[in-house]
Design a protein around this motif. Structure first.
Motif, short mmCIF file in Angstrom:
data_model
loop_
_atom_site.label_atom_id
_atom_site.label_comp_id
_atom_site.label_asym_id
_atom_site.label_seq_id
_atom_site.Cartn_x
_atom_site.Cartn_y
_atom_site.Cartn_z
N SER A 241 0.82 -1.21 0.00
CA SER A 241 0.00 0.00 0.00
C SER A 241 0.86 1.27 0.00
N LEU A 242 0.37 2.26 -0.70
CA LEU A 242 1.05 3.56 -0.72
C LEU A 242 0.49 4.49 0.36
N ALA A 243 -0.59 4.05 0.99
CA ALA A 243 -1.25 4.87 2.01
C ALA A 243 -0.39 4.97 3.26
N ASP A 244 -0.50 6.09 3.93
CA ASP A 244 0.21 6.35 5.18
C ASP A 244 -0.85 6.81 6.18
N GLU A 245 -0.94 6.12 7.31
CA GLU A 245 -1.97 6.45 8.30
C GLU A 245 -1.94 7.91 8.73
N ALA A 246 -0.77 8.51 8.73
CA ALA A 246 -0.63 9.91 9.15
C ALA A 246 -1.17 10.87 8.08
N PHE A 247 -1.44 10.34 6.89
CA PHE A 247 -1.94 11.15 5.77
C PHE A 247 -3.20 10.46 5.22
N PRO A 248 -4.37 10.74 5.79
CA PRO A 248 -5.59 10.05 5.36
C PRO A 248 -5.85 10.09 3.85
N SER A 249 -5.55 11.21 3.20
CA SER A 249 -5.84 11.30 1.77
C SER A 249 -4.87 10.49 0.92
N LYS B 55 3.90 16.72 -2.59
CA LYS B 55 4.43 16.86 -1.24
C LYS B 55 3.26 17.27 -0.36
N LEU B 56 2.87 16.36 0.52
CA LEU B 56 1.73 16.62 1.40
C LEU B 56 2.20 16.89 2.81
N LYS B 57 1.49 17.79 3.48
CA LYS B 57 1.79 18.12 4.87
C LYS B 57 0.54 17.83 5.69
N ASN B 58 0.69 17.02 6.76
CA ASN B 58 -0.48 16.69 7.56
C ASN B 58 -0.69 17.71 8.69
N THR B 59 -1.72 17.50 9.49
CA THR B 59 -2.08 18.46 10.53
C THR B 59 -1.02 18.60 11.62
N SER B 60 -0.18 17.59 11.79
CA SER B 60 0.88 17.71 12.80
C SER B 60 2.17 18.28 12.22
N GLY B 61 2.14 18.68 10.94
CA GLY B 61 3.30 19.33 10.33
C GLY B 61 4.28 18.37 9.65
#
Length: 129
Positions: free
Chosen positions: A2-10, A42-48
């Motif tokens: 999987s390419l998904a990362d729990e820290a990045f829901p999208s 390059k995505l940035k999550n809510t925790s930076g």
């Protein structure tokens, strides 16, 4: 894998895009013909925290985690929040809107960036965001 990362829901959208591109050789060929570029996100999550993914629509039609494939440079780098990427993939926000409001930064070939929306749309019905 999987390419998904729990820290990045999208980031689940990258799995959906990869699935759409690998499901049909004609679809992959068409996407490469439309895109003609390597797109980096390059995505940035809510925790930076920041993380990167890329879609090679220049040669292979593959989606992977990380900046860009070895030996290749991304033609376009899109930097935005995880939340806004999710909105863009689900159609709740347009890339142009996000760009004009300063929520999406584009480095590289801006004209190629406009070719990304139809590819992201392929993920929309499949992504569980």
């Amino acid at each position: 894998m999987s390419l998904a990362d729990e820290a990045f829901p999208s980031s689940a959208a990258f799995d959906a895009i990869a699935s759409a591109l690998s499901a049909d050789a004609a679809e992959t060929k068409n996407a490469i013909k439309q895109g003609q570029a390597v797109f980096a996100f390059k995505l940035k999550n809510t925790s930076g925290k920041e993380e990167a993914w890329h879609i090679d629509l220049k040669e292979t039609g593959q989606v992977a985690k990380g900046e860009a494939p070895a030996g290749k440079k991304a033609d376009v780098v899109l930097s935005l929040s995880d939340e806004n990427f999710g909105k863009m993939v689900t159609g709740k926000a347009k890339a142009q809107q996000l760009f004009m409001s300063g929520k999406l930064k584009v480095k590289g070939n801006v004209m190629k960036a406009t070719k990304m929306e139809p590819i992201l749309a392929k993920a929309s019905p499949k992504a569980k965001l």
